[in-house]
Design a protein around this motif. Structure first.
Motif, PDB file in Angstrom:
ATOM      1  N   PHE A  26      -2.966   0.379  -4.114  1.00  0.00           N
ATOM      2  CA  PHE A  26      -2.980  -1.131  -3.503  1.00  0.00           C
ATOM      3  C   PHE A  26      -2.381  -1.889  -4.631  1.00  0.00           C
ATOM      4  CE2 PHE A  26      -6.759   1.080  -1.963  1.00  0.00           C
ATOM      5  CZ  PHE A  26      -6.508   0.794  -0.271  1.00  0.00           C
ATOM      6  N   GLU A  27      -1.448  -2.761  -4.209  1.00  0.00           N
ATOM      7  CA  GLU A  27      -0.829  -3.782  -5.206  1.00  0.00           C
ATOM      8  C   GLU A  27      -0.755  -5.209  -4.338  1.00  0.00           C
ATOM      9  OE1 GLU A  27       2.160  -1.192  -7.928  1.00  0.00           O
ATOM     10  OE2 GLU A  27       2.881  -1.930  -5.992  1.00  0.00           O
ATOM     11  N   LEU A  28      -1.042  -6.125  -5.156  1.00  0.00           N
ATOM     12  CA  LEU A  28      -0.897  -7.375  -4.900  1.00  0.00           C
ATOM     13  C   LEU A  28      -0.134  -8.302  -5.862  1.00  0.00           C
ATOM     14  CD1 LEU A  28      -4.756  -8.178  -3.581  1.00  0.00           C
ATOM     15  CD2 LEU A  28      -2.639  -7.812  -2.177  1.00  0.00           C
ATOM     16  N   PRO A  29       0.403  -9.575  -5.323  1.00  0.00           N
ATOM     17  CA  PRO A  29       1.346 -10.339  -6.208  1.00  0.00           C
ATOM     18  C   PRO A  29       0.573 -11.087  -7.143  1.00  0.00           C
ATOM     19  CG  PRO A  29       1.437 -11.260  -4.060  1.00  0.00           C
ATOM     20  CD  PRO A  29       0.615  -9.800  -3.795  1.00  0.00           C
TER      21      PRO A  29
ATOM     22  N   ILE B  59       0.767  -0.978   0.071  1.00  0.00           N
ATOM     23  CA  ILE B  59      -0.045  -0.174   0.038  1.00  0.00           C
ATOM     24  C   ILE B  59       0.947   1.230   0.154  1.00  0.00           C
ATOM     25  CG2 ILE B  59      -1.758   1.397   1.241  1.00  0.00           C
ATOM     26  CD1 ILE B  59      -2.487  -1.336   2.533  1.00  0.00           C
ATOM     27  N   ARG B  60       0.589   2.188  -0.945  1.00  0.00           N
ATOM     28  CA  ARG B  60       1.259   3.437  -0.850  1.00  0.00           C
ATOM     29  C   ARG B  60       0.396   4.297  -0.817  1.00  0.00           C
ATOM     30  NH1 ARG B  60       3.893   1.052  -5.273  1.00  0.00           N
ATOM     31  NH2 ARG B  60       2.913   2.393  -6.854  1.00  0.00           N
ATOM     32  N   LYS B  61       0.605   5.506  -0.084  1.00  0.00           N
ATOM     33  CA  LYS B  61      -0.167   6.764   0.057  1.00  0.00           C
ATOM     34  C   LYS B  61       0.632   7.988  -0.428  1.00  0.00           C
ATOM     35  CE  LYS B  61      -1.645   4.793   4.445  1.00  0.00           C
ATOM     36  NZ  LYS B  61      -1.539   5.200   6.044  1.00  0.00           N
TER      37      LYS B  61
ATOM     38  N   MET C 205       0.236  -4.774   4.947  1.00  0.00           N
ATOM     39  CA  MET C 205       0.775  -3.621   5.062  1.00  0.00           C
ATOM     40  C   MET C 205      -0.278  -2.425   5.531  1.00  0.00           C
ATOM     41  SD  MET C 205       3.759  -3.840   4.083  1.00  0.00           S
ATOM     42  CE  MET C 205       4.274  -1.987   4.031  1.00  0.00           C
ATOM     43  N   ALA C 206      -1.490  -2.951   6.042  1.00  0.00           N
ATOM     44  CA  ALA C 206      -2.595  -2.102   6.675  1.00  0.00           C
ATOM     45  C   ALA C 206      -1.708  -1.176   7.814  1.00  0.00           C
ATOM     46  CB  ALA C 206      -3.568  -3.066   7.132  1.00  0.00           C
ATOM     47  N   ASP C 207      -2.148  -0.264   7.989  1.00  0.00           N
ATOM     48  CA  ASP C 207      -1.726   0.465   9.214  1.00  0.00           C
ATOM     49  C   ASP C 207      -2.202  -0.105  10.547  1.00  0.00           C
ATOM     50  OD1 ASP C 207      -0.723   2.641   7.621  1.00  0.00           O
ATOM     51  OD2 ASP C 207      -2.709   3.723   7.621  1.00  0.00           O
ATOM     52  N   ARG C 208      -3.257  -0.725  10.652  1.00  0.00           N
ATOM     53  CA  ARG C 208      -3.603  -1.582  11.812  1.00  0.00           C
ATOM     54  C   ARG C 208      -4.804  -2.501  11.504  1.00  0.00           C
ATOM     55  NH1 ARG C 208      -7.838   1.649  14.328  1.00  0.00           N
ATOM     56  NH2 ARG C 208      -7.971   3.876  13.190  1.00  0.00           N
ATOM     57  N   TYR C 209      -5.249  -3.125  12.322  1.00  0.00           N
ATOM     58  CA  TYR C 209      -6.455  -4.157  12.214  1.00  0.00           C
ATOM     59  C   TYR C 209      -7.261  -4.005  13.335  1.00  0.00           C
ATOM     60  CZ  TYR C 209      -3.190  -6.173   9.300  1.00  0.00           C
ATOM     61  OH  TYR C 209      -2.101  -6.457   8.222  1.00  0.00           O
ATOM     62  N   VAL C 210      -8.817  -4.132  13.245  1.00  0.00           N
ATOM     63  CA  VAL C 210      -9.551  -4.116  13.963  1.00  0.00           C
ATOM     64  C   VAL C 210     -10.774  -5.148  13.981  1.00  0.00           C
ATOM     65  CG1 VAL C 210      -9.667  -1.821  14.300  1.00  0.00           C
ATOM     66  CG2 VAL C 210     -11.180  -2.584  12.770  1.00  0.00           C
ATOM     67  N   PRO C 211     -11.361  -5.778  14.989  1.00  0.00           N
ATOM     68  CA  PRO C 211     -12.244  -6.798  14.608  1.00  0.00           C
ATOM     69  C   PRO C 211     -13.628  -6.370  14.036  1.00  0.00           C
ATOM     70  CG  PRO C 211     -11.468  -6.691  17.072  1.00  0.00           C
ATOM     71  CD  PRO C 211     -10.924  -5.324  16.345  1.00  0.00           C
TER      72      PRO C 211
ATOM     73  N   PRO D 173       1.177  -5.912 -15.966  1.00  0.00           N
ATOM     74  CA  PRO D 173       2.228  -6.830 -16.794  1.00  0.00           C
ATOM     75  C   PRO D 173       2.673  -8.115 -16.122  1.00  0.00           C
ATOM     76  CG  PRO D 173       2.765  -4.618 -17.069  1.00  0.00           C
ATOM     77  CD  PRO D 173       1.878  -4.724 -15.918  1.00  0.00           C
ATOM     78  N   ASP D 174       3.083  -8.094 -14.858  1.00  0.00           N
ATOM     79  CA  ASP D 174       3.844  -9.255 -14.354  1.00  0.00           C
ATOM     80  C   ASP D 174       2.749 -10.280 -13.708  1.00  0.00           C
ATOM     81  OD1 ASP D 174       3.111  -7.957 -11.988  1.00  0.00           O
ATOM     82  OD2 ASP D 174       4.978  -7.865 -11.134  1.00  0.00           O
ATOM     83  N   GLY D 175       1.455 -10.052 -13.961  1.00  0.00           N
ATOM     84  CA  GLY D 175       0.372 -10.861 -13.402  1.00  0.00           C
ATOM     85  C   GLY D 175      -0.062 -10.524 -12.116  1.00  0.00           C
ATOM     86  N   GLY D 176       0.428  -9.372 -11.647  1.00  0.00           N
ATOM     87  CA  GLY D 176       0.019  -9.097 -10.181  1.00  0.00           C
ATOM     88  C   GLY D 176      -1.360  -8.107 -10.497  1.00  0.00           C
ATOM     89  N   TRP D 177      -1.688  -7.573  -9.108  1.00  0.00           N
ATOM     90  CA  TRP D 177      -3.070  -6.844  -9.275  1.00  0.00           C
ATOM     91  C   TRP D 177      -2.658  -5.294  -8.789  1.00  0.00           C
ATOM     92  CZ3 TRP D 177      -7.199  -9.212 -11.273  1.00  0.00           C
ATOM     93  CH2 TRP D 177      -7.155 -10.720 -11.582  1.00  0.00           C
ATOM     94  N   ARG D 178      -3.446  -4.410  -9.411  1.00  0.00           N
ATOM     95  CA  ARG D 178      -3.014  -2.949  -8.734  1.00  0.00           C
ATOM     96  C   ARG D 178      -4.318  -2.246  -8.845  1.00  0.00           C
ATOM     97  NH1 ARG D 178      -1.025   2.074 -10.982  1.00  0.00           N
ATOM     98  NH2 ARG D 178       0.677   2.817  -9.676  1.00  0.00           N
ATOM     99  N   LEU D 179      -4.468  -1.224  -7.884  1.00  0.00           N
ATOM    100  CA  LEU D 179      -5.775  -0.343  -7.976  1.00  0.00           C
ATOM    101  C   LEU D 179      -5.112   1.129  -7.416  1.00  0.00           C
ATOM    102  CD1 LEU D 179      -8.730   0.393  -8.770  1.00  0.00           C
ATOM    103  CD2 LEU D 179      -9.112  -0.322  -6.135  1.00  0.00           C
ATOM    104  N   GLU D 180      -5.718   2.335  -7.979  1.00  0.00           N
ATOM    105  CA  GLU D 180      -5.544   3.399  -7.156  1.00  0.00           C
ATOM    106  C   GLU D 180      -6.785   4.099  -7.085  1.00  0.00           C
ATOM    107  OE1 GLU D 180      -1.143   5.013  -9.492  1.00  0.00           O
ATOM    108  OE2 GLU D 180      -3.119   6.230  -9.457  1.00  0.00           O
ATOM    109  N   ILE D 181      -7.082   4.674  -5.952  1.00  0.00           N
ATOM    110  CA  ILE D 181      -8.280   5.354  -5.558  1.00  0.00           C
ATOM    111  C   ILE D 181      -8.003   6.607  -4.742  1.00  0.00           C
ATOM    112  CG2 ILE D 181      -9.912   3.183  -5.602  1.00  0.00           C
ATOM    113  CD1 ILE D 181      -9.546   3.394  -2.496  1.00  0.00           C
ATOM    114  N   ARG D 182      -8.789   7.539  -4.756  1.00  0.00           N
ATOM    115  CA  ARG D 182      -8.458   8.735  -3.942  1.00  0.00           C
ATOM    116  C   ARG D 182      -9.339   8.873  -2.810  1.00  0.00           C
ATOM    117  NH1 ARG D 182      -5.221  12.428  -5.930  1.00  0.00           N
ATOM    118  NH2 ARG D 182      -4.590  12.057  -8.046  1.00  0.00           N
TER     119      ARG D 182
END
Length: 98
Positions: free
Chosen positions: A17-20, A2-4, A80-86, A48-57
């Motif tokens: 958001f990027e995933l392999p 995750i990049r901001k 890479m989430a900043d934190r997790y909540v139930p 191109p390498d078969g991964g996954w990507r999305l940009e949102i504002r």
């Protein structure tokens, strides 16, 4: 991954958001409270390498819950989430703090 990237005046944040390649076979959506948990609103694109990507504002100054939904059956979080909540379903949601 995750990049901001904040706009120069700080009024918006571009979140990438990027995933392999192995994260899904057919499709992946980024689903969260920013899109009312709509599984169709933010579909990721193949790279191109078969991964996954999305940009949102998103608007800075708040936190957003999110998860990935892959192949119409599997929910998972980003390391890479900043934190997790139930969540009410017995698992956790990732959180982006902007």
């Amino acid at each position: 991954m995750i990049r901001k990237q904040y706009s120069p005046k700080g009024q918006s944040c571009r979140v990438t958001f990027e995933l392999p390649a192995g994260a899904a076979r057919e499709r992946v959506a980024v689903v969260g409270d920013f899109n009312d948990w709509d599984r169709e609103a933010h579909l990721m694109s193949r790279t191109p390498d078969g991964g996954w990507r999305l940009e949102i504002r998103l608007k800075p100054g708040r936190s957003y819950r999110f998860r990935y939904y892959a192949d119409n059956s599997v929910w998972f979080n980003d390391e890479m989430a900043d934190r997790y909540v139930p969540n009410p379903f017995g698992s956790d949601d990732g959180v982006l703090d902007l």
